[in-house]
Design a protein around this motif. Structure first.
Motif, PDB file in Angstrom:
ATOM      1  N   PHE A 270     -38.307 -16.709  21.114  1.00 39.79           N
ATOM      2  CA  PHE A 270     -39.902 -16.798  21.020  1.00 39.79           C
ATOM      3  C   PHE A 270     -39.855 -18.587  21.056  1.00 39.79           C
ATOM      4  CE2 PHE A 270     -43.316 -18.723  18.813  1.00 39.79           C
ATOM      5  CZ  PHE A 270     -44.204 -18.066  19.051  1.00 39.79           C
ATOM      6  N   TYR A 353     -44.351 -19.419  14.824  1.00 41.67           N
ATOM      7  CA  TYR A 353     -44.192 -18.322  15.264  1.00 41.67           C
ATOM      8  C   TYR A 353     -45.098 -17.245  14.939  1.00 41.67           C
ATOM      9  CZ  TYR A 353     -41.648 -13.854  15.126  1.00 41.67           C
ATOM     10  OH  TYR A 353     -41.453 -11.883  15.432  1.00 41.67           O
ATOM     11  N   GLU A 356     -48.364 -18.070  15.975  1.00 40.36           N
ATOM     12  CA  GLU A 356     -49.380 -17.595  17.354  1.00 40.36           C
ATOM     13  C   GLU A 356     -49.000 -15.600  17.606  1.00 40.36           C
ATOM     14  OE1 GLU A 356     -49.537 -18.206  21.502  1.00 40.36           O
ATOM     15  OE2 GLU A 356     -50.289 -19.522  19.478  1.00 40.36           O
ATOM     16  N   THR A 357     -48.227 -15.379  16.990  1.00 40.04           N
ATOM     17  CA  THR A 357     -47.880 -14.478  17.022  1.00 40.04           C
ATOM     18  C   THR A 357     -48.388 -13.173  16.256  1.00 40.04           C
ATOM     19  OG1 THR A 357     -45.738 -13.957  15.704  1.00 40.04           O
ATOM     20  CG2 THR A 357     -45.289 -14.163  17.969  1.00 40.04           C
ATOM     21  N   GLN A 358     -48.870 -13.500  14.716  1.00 42.59           N
ATOM     22  CA  GLN A 358     -48.962 -12.343  13.683  1.00 42.59           C
ATOM     23  C   GLN A 358     -50.580 -13.189  13.112  1.00 42.59           C
ATOM     24  OE1 GLN A 358     -46.124 -11.757  10.820  1.00 42.59           O
ATOM     25  NE2 GLN A 358     -44.479 -11.816  12.289  1.00 42.59           N
TER      26      GLN A 358
END
Length: 609
Positions: A270, A353, A356-358
């Motif tokens: 990432f 991170y 954006e991802t969770q």
């Protein structure tokens, strides 16, 4: 007899018209002459070299401001800005705010007017047309809009390159130069002259490296440097109009501050970045302070060498997508070169991170750091804001205080990656006692999240626009594309302080000024006497604001030479010294304010070169 009667009448008239006023003045001479009521300016003063008073060169700003319990006020001035105000700047001469977004969405809320046709070809393969406007001039007095388009010089037909996440600044003549953007606009440089009928001129191959999320700063000679951008670990100087750069200059700082996450196998899984839209400030010694992520250097643009490295700023990351705020604190126009930088807010280095991802939104940073960039071995001094803030804007006010507003309390920049809007602006007073510098002000009701902007206006209000957390124009979502425009009145616009507000007599004041020379400003005031110790003259460089960064913003507090009271009843003459060099104040247009007891006048435009 008739002649004697006429003579007698004339004598009585003479006594009434000439003698009675003299008796009045004689009886009140202590007031008139002690207060310089009939003190007229020396007509030969501009030719003399000796000072009429010593310039105030103290390093501290005056602290004679009237305190007020007024916490400011918000007003809604427009329901439709036409475009989402991702980028904004106040243009001199026409006194309008330029707002623009991105062409990639092929939509806005203002159709392209017939006289701007034909439509832009959005897709040359399919022939899809874009018949919407993506840049407007916003009239700060009437809130009316003027649509703008672009003419691509190379092909002689309408074609606007994508301005998404670009940069900007003003030339010495007050015209806009904007660099970078997305896709076909990443290497572009655009020009917009400041006139009522002017339009965009664009050069799509002017830059050597793509400049998406880059920072643009004006240099002492009036030229521009562009630093960083996505995938661009370099900087370059904007070439003359119509020319192109062949190569850029590598900047290790940008590469070394590019954050990535690696797995246990060492492979990158990432990319955080945290080095986009770096903070760049021109120091009054001519060097460039460049801050990326949590590290900073001082770069000499004359030699392209790093002359100083600063300690890391602890706490987290400060640049996009962590998106903190930064400002060069007001510069005292003294012979001793001194400068201090303020950086506030941001996010933990890995917050992007999780957002954006969770869609897990970590608390934003709540601290501020200041550092004296002109000292040999400075250290960061840390303070705490009243609340955490990411994606905020910071504006320098005419008084030398700073206003923090917009943004969120959790998450980071990027599409739908933040929550908990920070509705409460904060006043930061750099000259106040250490634990009294922050003051919370009146809250807005409109969330100003990702892609918001703010602009200081001549009347001292702050125009606030934008906010779009969506990849396009969307209105039926939690944080819709925001087209409403507000103005915020800071504490100094308390109606109870209105009698203190000076009014600049523009036609009797110097509007073209030269470095190191004296300038004269005439003001009208309800105060019969203006005490020199309670007067300040400040010059503000309009900021290009986008993504929580205010490029080229600076405030110079001029050395005050003299205040000549009542050169005409109720009119006072203020003599000040212009900035000493282009390193202190790059050539161009500035808003000049006269501040009395902490209450600023409406500004007038001045040009220095």
């Amino acid at each position: 007899m008739q002649t004697k009667a006429i003579d007698s009448t004339m004598a009585r008239t003479f006594r009434a018209v000439y003698i009675l006023p003299l008796l009045f003045i004689s009886g009140h001479a202590h007031f008139f002459f002690q207060n310089h009521f009939f003190k007229f300016p020396d007509p030969f003063s501009r030719f003399r070299h000796e000072p009429r008073g010593s310039a105030d060169e103290s390093s501290e700003s005056k602290n004679t401001n009237i305190t007020s319990g007024y916490n400011g006020e918000w007003e809604l001035v427009s329901e439709n800005s036409g475009v989402s105000s991702m980028h904004a700047i106040l243009l001199p001469k026409i006194n309008k705010v330029l707002m623009y977004d991105a062409t990639i969405w092929k939509i806005s809320k203002i159709p392209l007017p017939p006289h701007k046709m034909p439509c832009r070809i959005a897709d040359h393969t399919t022939g899809e047309l874009d018949c919407w406007c993506h840049s407007v001039l916003f009239d700060i007095e009437t809130s009316k809009l003027k649509a703008l388009e672009g003419i691509h010089i190379q092909y002689i037909f309408i074609l606007q390159t994508d301005t998404w996440c670009s940069s900007g600044g003003l030339t010495v003549d007050g015209n806009l130069v904007s660099a970078g953007g997305n896709g076909g606009g990443a290497n572009a440089v655009r020009y917009l002259s400041t006139c009522p009928t002017c339009d965009w001129r664009e050069y799509s191959t002017a830059l050597a490296d793509p400049r998406w999320y880059s920072t643009q700063v004006t240099l002492p000679d009036g030229g521009f440097i562009v630093v960083g951008g996505r995938g661009a670990f370099s900087y370059e100087y904007i070439p003359p109009e119509g020319q192109s750069n062949k190569k850029a200059l590598f900047l290790p700082l940008m590469q070394n501050t590019h954050d990535q996450l690696r797995g246990v196998d060492g492979q990158i899984f990432f990319t955080l970045e945290n080095n986009l839209y770096p903070f760049v400030h021109l120091s009054p010694d001519g060097n460039l302070f460049i801050f990326s992520n949590n590290r900073s250097i001082l770069l000499d643009p004359a030699s392209n060498k790093v002359v100083r490295e600063f300690p890391d700023l602890p706490g987290g990351s400060r640049n996009y997508p962590a998106s903190g705020m930064s400002a060069l604190l007001p510069i005292k126009n003294a012979k001793a070169v001194s400068a201090e930088v303020l950086i506030c807010g941001g996010a933990k280095w890995d917050s992007f991170y999780f957002a954006e991802t969770q869609k897990q939104f970590l608390p934003a940073l709540q601290d501020c750091g200041t550092i004296k960039i002109t000292e040999q071995n400075p250290n960061w001094k840390i303070e705490q804001m009243p609340s955490p803030r990411v994606m905020g804007d910071i504006m320098i006010l005419p008084t030398g205080d700073l206003l923090m507003l917009n943004g969120a309390k959790t998450g980071t920049s990027a599409w739908n990656d933040a929550e908990d809007p920070n509705f409460v602006p904060v006043l930061y007073r750099p000259n106040a006692a250490e634990h009294e510098r922050f003051k919370e002000l009146a809250a807005t009701t409109i969330p100003r999240m990702y892609h918001s902007s703010a602009v200081l206006l001549p009347d001292g209000k702050v125009l606030v626009a934008g906010s779009n957390t969506n990849d396009g124009y969307e209105f039926d979502v939690k944080y819709p594309t925001e087209l409403r425009v507000e103005k915020f009145s800071p504490s100094y616009l308390d109606p109870s302080l209105a009698q203190l507000r000076p009014h600049i007599i523009v036609e009797s004041s110097d509007k073209l000024i030269n470095y190191g020379k004296r300038l004269s400003v005439r003001v009208r005031s309800k105060e019969m006497i203006l005490n020199k110790d309670e007067v300040e003259v400040t010059m503000y460089a309009p900021a290009f604001t986008t993504h929580g960064i205010s490029m080229n913003q600076r405030l110079i507090i001029l050395n005050l030479v003299d205040v000549i009271n009542n050169v005409w009843p109720g009119v006072h003459s203020i003599i000040a010294e212009a900035p000493l060099s282009g390193a202190v104040a790059p050539p161009g247009y500035y808003l000049l304010y006269v501040v009395y007891k902490g209450v600023p006048s409406v500004a007038m435009w001045v040009q220095i070169k």
